[in-house]
Scaffold this motif. Structure first.
Motif, short mmCIF file in Angstrom:
data_model
loop_
_atom_site.label_atom_id
_atom_site.label_comp_id
_atom_site.label_asym_id
_atom_site.label_seq_id
_atom_site.Cartn_x
_atom_site.Cartn_y
_atom_site.Cartn_z
N MET A 17 0.85 -1.18 0.00
CA MET A 17 0.00 0.00 0.00
C MET A 17 0.89 1.24 0.00
N ASN A 18 0.50 2.20 -0.79
CA ASN A 18 1.24 3.46 -0.87
C ASN A 18 0.65 4.43 0.16
N VAL B 67 5.48 6.53 1.31
CA VAL B 67 6.08 5.33 1.89
C VAL B 67 5.29 4.15 1.35
N ASP B 68 6.00 3.15 0.81
CA ASP B 68 5.33 1.96 0.27
C ASP B 68 5.55 0.79 1.21
N GLU C 12 -3.67 7.03 3.41
CA GLU C 12 -3.46 6.20 2.23
C GLU C 12 -3.36 7.14 1.03
N ALA C 13 -2.36 6.91 0.19
CA ALA C 13 -2.17 7.76 -0.99
C ALA C 13 -3.29 7.51 -1.99
N ARG C 14 -3.75 8.60 -2.59
CA ARG C 14 -4.76 8.49 -3.64
C ARG C 14 -4.04 8.37 -4.98
N PRO C 15 -4.67 7.70 -5.95
CA PRO C 15 -4.03 7.60 -7.27
C PRO C 15 -3.82 8.98 -7.89
#
Length: 84
Positions: free
Chosen positions: A1-2, A47-48, A76-79
């Protein structure tokens, strides 16, 4: 998860983030975003973490905590949206 991390101090680097997030599980990568002209941190990073459960736990527990004297925001990163 990014994972998107913001409100970072300009002296925080990828190694600092990896160390901070690795308390919750494996960190595949940490990338502090820098200004392309000054090469100085823009105050946010990605951060991944390969395990989604570990990533969710890191987000829940690190959001609002202190890192180098600043209260960080962790989500959580959004696209990335396409730019025209």
């Amino acid at each position: 998860m990014n994972i998107y991390v913001s409100n970072l101090s300009v002296i925080v680097n990828a190694q600092d983030l990896t160390k901070h997030f690795s308390q919750y599980g494996a960190v595949a990568s940490a990338n502090v975003i820098t200004d392309k002209f000054t090469n100085q941190s823009r105050g946010f990073a990605f951060v991944d973490m390969p395990d989604d459960n570990e990533a969710r736990k890191a987000i829940a527990e690190l959001n609002g905590t202190q890192l180098d004297g600043r209260s960080i925001v962790v989500n959580e990163a959004r696209p990335k949206k396409e730019r025209y």
